[in-house]
Scaffold this motif. Structure first.
Motif, PDB file in Angstrom:
ATOM      1  N   TYR A 196       0.935  -1.219   0.004  1.00 45.71           N
ATOM      2  CA  TYR A 196      -0.449  -0.183   0.456  1.00 45.71           C
ATOM      3  C   TYR A 196       0.995   1.385  -0.622  1.00 45.71           C
ATOM      4  N   ALA A 197       0.995   1.900  -0.835  1.00 42.94           N
ATOM      5  CA  ALA A 197       1.573   3.420  -0.695  1.00 42.94           C
ATOM      6  C   ALA A 197       0.618   4.730   0.534  1.00 42.94           C
ATOM      7  N   LEU A 198      -0.288   4.070   1.181  1.00 40.74           N
ATOM      8  CA  LEU A 198      -1.107   5.275   2.426  1.00 40.74           C
ATOM      9  C   LEU A 198      -0.370   4.927   3.343  1.00 40.74           C
ATOM     10  N   GLY A 199      -0.763   5.707   4.035  1.00 39.51           N
ATOM     11  CA  GLY A 199      -0.435   5.288   5.207  1.00 39.51           C
ATOM     12  C   GLY A 199      -1.389   4.592   6.172  1.00 39.51           C
ATOM     13  N   GLU A 200      -1.062   4.676   8.439  1.00 42.26           N
ATOM     14  CA  GLU A 200      -2.571   4.034   8.863  1.00 42.26           C
ATOM     15  C   GLU A 200      -3.603   4.514   8.655  1.00 42.26           C
ATOM     16  N   ASP A 201      -3.214   6.292   8.832  1.00 41.33           N
ATOM     17  CA  ASP A 201      -4.265   7.217   8.979  1.00 41.33           C
ATOM     18  C   ASP A 201      -5.003   7.459   7.574  1.00 41.33           C
ATOM     19  N   TYR A 245      12.688   5.343  -7.997  1.00 42.59           N
ATOM     20  CA  TYR A 245      13.185   4.650  -8.264  1.00 42.59           C
ATOM     21  C   TYR A 245      13.046   3.086  -8.676  1.00 42.59           C
ATOM     22  N   VAL A 246      12.075   2.748  -7.932  1.00 47.44           N
ATOM     23  CA  VAL A 246      11.476   1.685  -8.422  1.00 47.44           C
ATOM     24  C   VAL A 246      11.002   0.939  -9.813  1.00 47.44           C
ATOM     25  N   ARG A 249      13.827  -3.998  -2.439  1.00 52.80           N
ATOM     26  CA  ARG A 249      14.290  -3.813  -1.392  1.00 52.80           C
ATOM     27  C   ARG A 249      13.073  -3.270  -1.421  1.00 52.80           C
ATOM     28  N   THR A 250      13.017  -3.063   0.922  1.00 53.59           N
ATOM     29  CA  THR A 250      11.878  -2.444   1.694  1.00 53.59           C
ATOM     30  C   THR A 250      11.747  -0.996   0.614  1.00 53.59           C
ATOM     31  N   ILE A 251      10.735   0.078   0.324  1.00 53.72           N
ATOM     32  CA  ILE A 251      10.816   0.550  -0.161  1.00 53.72           C
ATOM     33  C   ILE A 251       9.051   1.581   0.539  1.00 53.72           C
ATOM     34  N   ASP A 252       9.213   3.098   0.965  1.00 57.23           N
ATOM     35  CA  ASP A 252       8.446   3.694   1.769  1.00 57.23           C
ATOM     36  C   ASP A 252       7.623   4.207   0.446  1.00 57.23           C
TER      37      ASP A 252
END
Length: 203
Positions: free
Chosen positions: A140-145, A181-182, A169-172
């Motif tokens: 997911y590209a969203l946070g928890e909120d 980059y991905v 790679r682990t990505i934010d």
């Protein structure tokens, strides 16, 4: 006396701003991870599913476009992998599940579909997305909120990617620079995107 008058004016200004914000009624979306939809997909080994809770105020005057962009070796495909567009609901407010699913993502005949509150696309077969020996990952590209969606603005909701290598790679994915980059470094990348626009129904 002056202080009381000033406090009253400040209070009225705050209430006015709150009223304006409520009247604008921005759409709100949040991750619905581990939902019944996702669990069913996992239990039946159907593939991958990204599920969200979506709240759309003023649904009668708004238009939602949900689509998946496809990138191969850094280049964007001309047409979306799949797309769903709907709006001008008979209801003033719509709330429910919204998302994207891939059935058999690493097969030669994968199927994809999109859905929103009260609307869905039938699973459609597409060309091979990920080869069988590819390592794949969905995030997911969203946070928890929950997130407000500004009208007319495009928002990335999720990323599904595949590589011929043996590591990822682990990505934010809340950082668009890392998404770039991905796209440049992975073999295949799918971006689930949404845009909500103001659109009056034709009389």
């Amino acid at each position: 006396m002056l202080k009381k008058h000033l406090s009253f004016l400040i209070l009225m200004a705050v209430l006015f701003l709150i009223g304006c914000s409520a009247k604008q009624g921005l759409p709100v979306i949040s991750i619905n991870e581990n939902s019944d939809y996702e669990k069913t997909f996992a239990d039946l080994s159907l593939g991958v599913l990204f599920d969200f809770e979506f709240h759309l105020p003023h649904a009668d005057d708004r238009w939602v476009t949900l689509w998946v962009e496809e990138y191969r070796n850094g280049a964007k495909e001309t047409e979306p992998l799949t797309q769903l567009s709907y709006g001008n609901s008979p209801e003033q407010v719509e709330k429910g599940n919204l998302g994207f699913g891939i059935i058999n993502p690493n097969s030669e005949d994968p199927q994809v579909f999109l859905y929103g509150p009260g609307v869905k696309s039938m699973p459609e077969q597409v060309k091979t997305i990920f080869k069988q020996d590819m390592m794949t990952s969905g995030e997911y590209a969203l946070g928890e909120d929950e997130v407000e969606l500004n009208l007319g603005e495009t928002k990335i909701l999720a990323v599904y990617r595949g590589t011929s290598g043996n590591s990822m790679r682990t990505i934010d994915f809340q950082d668009e620079e890392t998404i770039d980059y991905v796209i440049e470094h992975e073999d295949t990348v799918l971006l689930l995107k949404i845009k909500v626009e103001e659109k009056k129904a034709e009389q």
